[in-house]
Design a protein around this motif. Sequence first.
Motif, PDB file in Angstrom:
ATOM      1  N   VAL A 142      11.104  19.922 -24.105  1.00  0.00           N
ATOM      2  CA  VAL A 142      11.836  19.118 -25.096  1.00  0.00           C
ATOM      3  C   VAL A 142      11.253  19.254 -26.493  1.00  0.00           C
ATOM      4  O   VAL A 142      11.767  18.663 -27.441  1.00  0.00           O
ATOM      5  N   GLY A 143      10.165  19.982 -26.669  1.00  0.00           N
ATOM      6  CA  GLY A 143       9.534  20.117 -27.980  1.00  0.00           C
ATOM      7  C   GLY A 143       8.518  21.240 -27.974  1.00  0.00           C
ATOM      8  O   GLY A 143       8.379  21.991 -26.994  1.00  0.00           O
ATOM      9  N   ALA A 144       7.764  21.346 -29.090  1.00  0.00           N
ATOM     10  CA  ALA A 144       6.837  22.466 -29.252  1.00  0.00           C
ATOM     11  C   ALA A 144       5.720  22.452 -28.201  1.00  0.00           C
ATOM     12  O   ALA A 144       5.382  23.489 -27.625  1.00  0.00           O
ATOM     13  N   VAL A 145       5.137  21.280 -27.950  1.00  0.00           N
ATOM     14  CA  VAL A 145       4.031  21.219 -26.997  1.00  0.00           C
ATOM     15  C   VAL A 145       4.525  21.490 -25.580  1.00  0.00           C
ATOM     16  O   VAL A 145       3.929  22.280 -24.840  1.00  0.00           O
ATOM     17  N   SER A 146       5.623  20.847 -25.204  1.00  0.00           N
ATOM     18  CA  SER A 146       6.139  21.076 -23.855  1.00  0.00           C
ATOM     19  C   SER A 146       6.600  22.516 -23.681  1.00  0.00           C
ATOM     20  O   SER A 146       6.474  23.089 -22.592  1.00  0.00           O
ATOM     21  N   ALA A 147       7.117  23.131 -24.748  1.00  0.00           N
ATOM     22  CA  ALA A 147       7.506  24.541 -24.658  1.00  0.00           C
ATOM     23  C   ALA A 147       6.283  25.422 -24.390  1.00  0.00           C
ATOM     24  O   ALA A 147       6.332  26.359 -23.583  1.00  0.00           O
ATOM     25  N   ALA A 148       5.176  25.102 -25.054  1.00  0.00           N
ATOM     26  CA  ALA A 148       3.950  25.867 -24.823  1.00  0.00           C
ATOM     27  C   ALA A 148       3.445  25.669 -23.405  1.00  0.00           C
ATOM     28  O   ALA A 148       3.004  26.622 -22.752  1.00  0.00           O
ATOM     29  N   LEU A 149       3.515  24.438 -22.893  1.00  0.00           N
ATOM     30  CA  LEU A 149       3.054  24.166 -21.537  1.00  0.00           C
ATOM     31  C   LEU A 149       3.959  24.823 -20.502  1.00  0.00           C
ATOM     32  O   LEU A 149       3.481  25.304 -19.473  1.00  0.00           O
ATOM     33  N   CYS A 150       5.261  24.850 -20.776  1.00  0.00           N
ATOM     34  CA  CYS A 150       6.185  25.500 -19.842  1.00  0.00           C
ATOM     35  C   CYS A 150       6.018  27.016 -19.841  1.00  0.00           C
ATOM     36  O   CYS A 150       6.483  27.685 -18.912  1.00  0.00           O
ATOM     37  N   GLY A 151       5.350  27.550 -20.859  1.00  0.00           N
ATOM     38  CA  GLY A 151       5.178  28.992 -20.956  1.00  0.00           C
ATOM     39  C   GLY A 151       3.831  29.503 -20.480  1.00  0.00           C
ATOM     40  O   GLY A 151       3.553  30.711 -20.609  1.00  0.00           O
ATOM     41  N   VAL A 152       3.000  28.629 -19.906  1.00  0.00           N
ATOM     42  CA  VAL A 152       1.675  29.081 -19.475  1.00  0.00           C
ATOM     43  C   VAL A 152       1.787  29.980 -18.250  1.00  0.00           C
ATOM     44  O   VAL A 152       2.790  29.971 -17.526  1.00  0.00           O
ATOM     45  N   ARG A 153       0.722  30.746 -18.022  1.00  0.00           N
ATOM     46  CA  ARG A 153       0.637  31.636 -16.873  1.00  0.00           C
ATOM     47  C   ARG A 153      -0.639  31.355 -16.092  1.00  0.00           C
ATOM     48  O   ARG A 153      -1.571  30.721 -16.599  1.00  0.00           O
ATOM     49  N   THR A 154      -0.675  31.825 -14.876  1.00  0.00           N
ATOM     50  CA  THR A 154      -1.863  31.665 -14.043  1.00  0.00           C
ATOM     51  C   THR A 154      -3.089  32.231 -14.760  1.00  0.00           C
ATOM     52  O   THR A 154      -3.046  33.344 -15.289  1.00  0.00           O
ATOM     53  N   GLY A 155      -4.145  31.446 -14.800  1.00  0.00           N
ATOM     54  CA  GLY A 155      -5.369  31.858 -15.479  1.00  0.00           C
ATOM     55  C   GLY A 155      -5.537  31.258 -16.851  1.00  0.00           C
ATOM     56  O   GLY A 155      -6.652  31.238 -17.388  1.00  0.00           O
ATOM     57  N   ASP A 156      -4.463  30.770 -17.464  1.00  0.00           N
ATOM     58  CA  ASP A 156      -4.543  30.145 -18.785  1.00  0.00           C
ATOM     59  C   ASP A 156      -5.311  28.833 -18.712  1.00  0.00           C
ATOM     60  O   ASP A 156      -5.433  28.209 -17.647  1.00  0.00           O
ATOM     61  N   LEU A 157      -5.798  28.386 -19.864  1.00  0.00           N
ATOM     62  CA  LEU A 157      -6.505  27.119 -19.963  1.00  0.00           C
ATOM     63  C   LEU A 157      -5.627  26.063 -20.625  1.00  0.00           C
ATOM     64  O   LEU A 157      -4.902  26.351 -21.583  1.00  0.00           O
ATOM     65  N   ILE A 158      -5.711  24.839 -20.104  1.00  0.00           N
ATOM     66  CA  ILE A 158      -5.026  23.676 -20.656  1.00  0.00           C
ATOM     67  C   ILE A 158      -6.059  22.562 -20.767  1.00  0.00           C
ATOM     68  O   ILE A 158      -6.964  22.450 -19.926  1.00  0.00           O
TER      69      ILE A 158
ATOM     70  N   VAL B  79      -5.101  27.026 -15.114  1.00  0.00           N
ATOM     71  CA  VAL B  79      -3.821  27.082 -14.409  1.00  0.00           C
ATOM     72  C   VAL B  79      -3.964  27.959 -13.169  1.00  0.00           C
ATOM     73  O   VAL B  79      -4.357  29.125 -13.264  1.00  0.00           O
ATOM     74  N   THR B  80      -3.649  27.378 -12.007  1.00  0.00           N
ATOM     75  CA  THR B  80      -3.710  28.153 -10.762  1.00  0.00           C
ATOM     76  C   THR B  80      -2.329  28.475 -10.204  1.00  0.00           C
ATOM     77  O   THR B  80      -2.198  29.355  -9.351  1.00  0.00           O
ATOM     78  N   ALA B  81      -1.306  27.762 -10.653  1.00  0.00           N
ATOM     79  CA  ALA B  81       0.053  28.022 -10.168  1.00  0.00           C
ATOM     80  C   ALA B  81       1.052  27.471 -11.165  1.00  0.00           C
ATOM     81  O   ALA B  81       0.816  26.437 -11.800  1.00  0.00           O
ATOM     82  N   VAL B  82       2.163  28.170 -11.291  1.00  0.00           N
ATOM     83  CA  VAL B  82       3.275  27.732 -12.142  1.00  0.00           C
ATOM     84  C   VAL B  82       4.548  27.848 -11.320  1.00  0.00           C
ATOM     85  O   VAL B  82       4.835  28.919 -10.762  1.00  0.00           O
ATOM     86  N   ARG B  83       5.278  26.770 -11.232  1.00  0.00           N
ATOM     87  CA  ARG B  83       6.505  26.772 -10.434  1.00  0.00           C
ATOM     88  C   ARG B  83       7.650  26.213 -11.269  1.00  0.00           C
ATOM     89  O   ARG B  83       7.555  25.100 -11.796  1.00  0.00           O
ATOM     90  N   ARG B  84       8.735  26.973 -11.377  1.00  0.00           N
ATOM     91  CA  ARG B  84       9.910  26.483 -12.099  1.00  0.00           C
ATOM     92  C   ARG B  84      10.713  25.580 -11.176  1.00  0.00           C
ATOM     93  O   ARG B  84      11.150  25.998 -10.105  1.00  0.00           O
ATOM     94  N   GLU B  85      10.911  24.331 -11.604  1.00  0.00           N
ATOM     95  CA  GLU B  85      11.633  23.355 -10.799  1.00  0.00           C
ATOM     96  C   GLU B  85      13.119  23.336 -11.119  1.00  0.00           C
ATOM     97  O   GLU B  85      13.964  23.247 -10.220  1.00  0.00           O
ATOM     98  N   THR B  86      13.448  23.405 -12.411  1.00  0.00           N
ATOM     99  CA  THR B  86      14.827  23.439 -12.887  1.00  0.00           C
ATOM    100  C   THR B  86      14.865  24.406 -14.059  1.00  0.00           C
ATOM    101  O   THR B  86      13.808  24.899 -14.488  1.00  0.00           O
ATOM    102  N   PRO B  87      16.022  24.704 -14.620  1.00  0.00           N
ATOM    103  CA  PRO B  87      16.058  25.646 -15.749  1.00  0.00           C
ATOM    104  C   PRO B  87      15.170  25.252 -16.924  1.00  0.00           C
ATOM    105  O   PRO B  87      14.720  26.123 -17.668  1.00  0.00           O
ATOM    106  N   ASP B  88      14.895  23.949 -17.116  1.00  0.00           N
ATOM    107  CA  ASP B  88      14.074  23.529 -18.246  1.00  0.00           C
ATOM    108  C   ASP B  88      12.833  22.741 -17.839  1.00  0.00           C
ATOM    109  O   ASP B  88      12.225  22.054 -18.660  1.00  0.00           O
ATOM    110  N   THR B  89      12.440  22.835 -16.581  1.00  0.00           N
ATOM    111  CA  THR B  89      11.314  22.047 -16.081  1.00  0.00           C
ATOM    112  C   THR B  89      10.376  22.925 -15.253  1.00  0.00           C
ATOM    113  O   THR B  89      10.833  23.691 -14.402  1.00  0.00           O
ATOM    114  N   VAL B  90       9.068  22.772 -15.492  1.00  0.00           N
ATOM    115  CA  VAL B  90       8.062  23.587 -14.830  1.00  0.00           C
ATOM    116  C   VAL B  90       6.949  22.683 -14.298  1.00  0.00           C
ATOM    117  O   VAL B  90       6.549  21.726 -14.967  1.00  0.00           O
ATOM    118  N   SER B  91       6.456  22.971 -13.105  1.00  0.00           N
ATOM    119  CA  SER B  91       5.273  22.306 -12.564  1.00  0.00           C
ATOM    120  C   SER B  91       4.079  23.231 -12.727  1.00  0.00           C
ATOM    121  O   SER B  91       4.132  24.401 -12.331  1.00  0.00           O
TER     122      SER B  91
END
Length: 272
Positions: A71-87, A10-22
């Motif tokens: 919308v679920g457990a996996v997407s919640a984990a992905l929305c919670g990542v930080r710069t430097g994390d692995l996906i 992960v090189t960047a995390v951007r919140r697009e809406t209250p429940d959506t992250v790029s």
Amino acid sequence: MTGAPLPYRVTAVRRETPDTVSVTLVPAGAAVLAPFAPGQFAMVYAFGVGEIPVSVSRVDRNELTYTVRLVGAVSAALCGVRTGDLIGLRGPFGTGWDLRRARGRDVLVVAGGIGLAPLRPLLTAALATPRDFGRLNLLVGARTAHDLPYARQLRAWTAARSPLRCAVTVDRPAPGWPGRTGFVTELVGEAQFTPANTTAYVCGPEAMIRATARALDGLGVPADQIRVSLERNMRCATGHCGHCQLGGALLCQDGPVIGWDRAADLLSVREL
């Protein structure tokens, strides 16, 4: 590629809406996925949690961006990542939007909420060579202004000098909302295109896809030139689990992007 996921950092995390992250990713090692075409998807893996199918929302060489809604457990984990994390990523999978079929034709892109994410690479490609097409139109709808992703890019697309004619509407306007109110289908009649010479690309909630495609079909846009994404029906990317089956189609293999000439019959099965 259908085997083990490749690690991406992960090189960047951007919140697009209250429940959506790029989430923007680059390869974490020497192994790199094959190039993604607009409309294709990856199985995006949150280590220790699981994986979900997500269409690519931006491609820049080996740098990939995925826009994920919680919308679920996996997407919640992905929305919670930080710069430097692995996906982990597997892919690319599925059919693309196929912008080549629109050369010399008017282009109409219709997005509902986060449905703009899979369409964004298509728009970027069209805007890179606008002379290859006729009139370029983008219609975007969302429940509220807070549910509109890519706010900065939407402002650029609506600028007077942009070759893209962009219109935005929301279902539920908050006080002070200066834009249009209503469903995105209500904007179709105001867009500038010649139906018989138009290729349309539609993505969003299933009810919105149905309404938009039927409206375009009624105006005279050829059904095979109305391309829709049924990504929300997919699960495993390989067609083995059967969750993506609609009629005789396995969307993981036959989609997610298909023409309305085929999608209309597939979705009618769900309505029965």
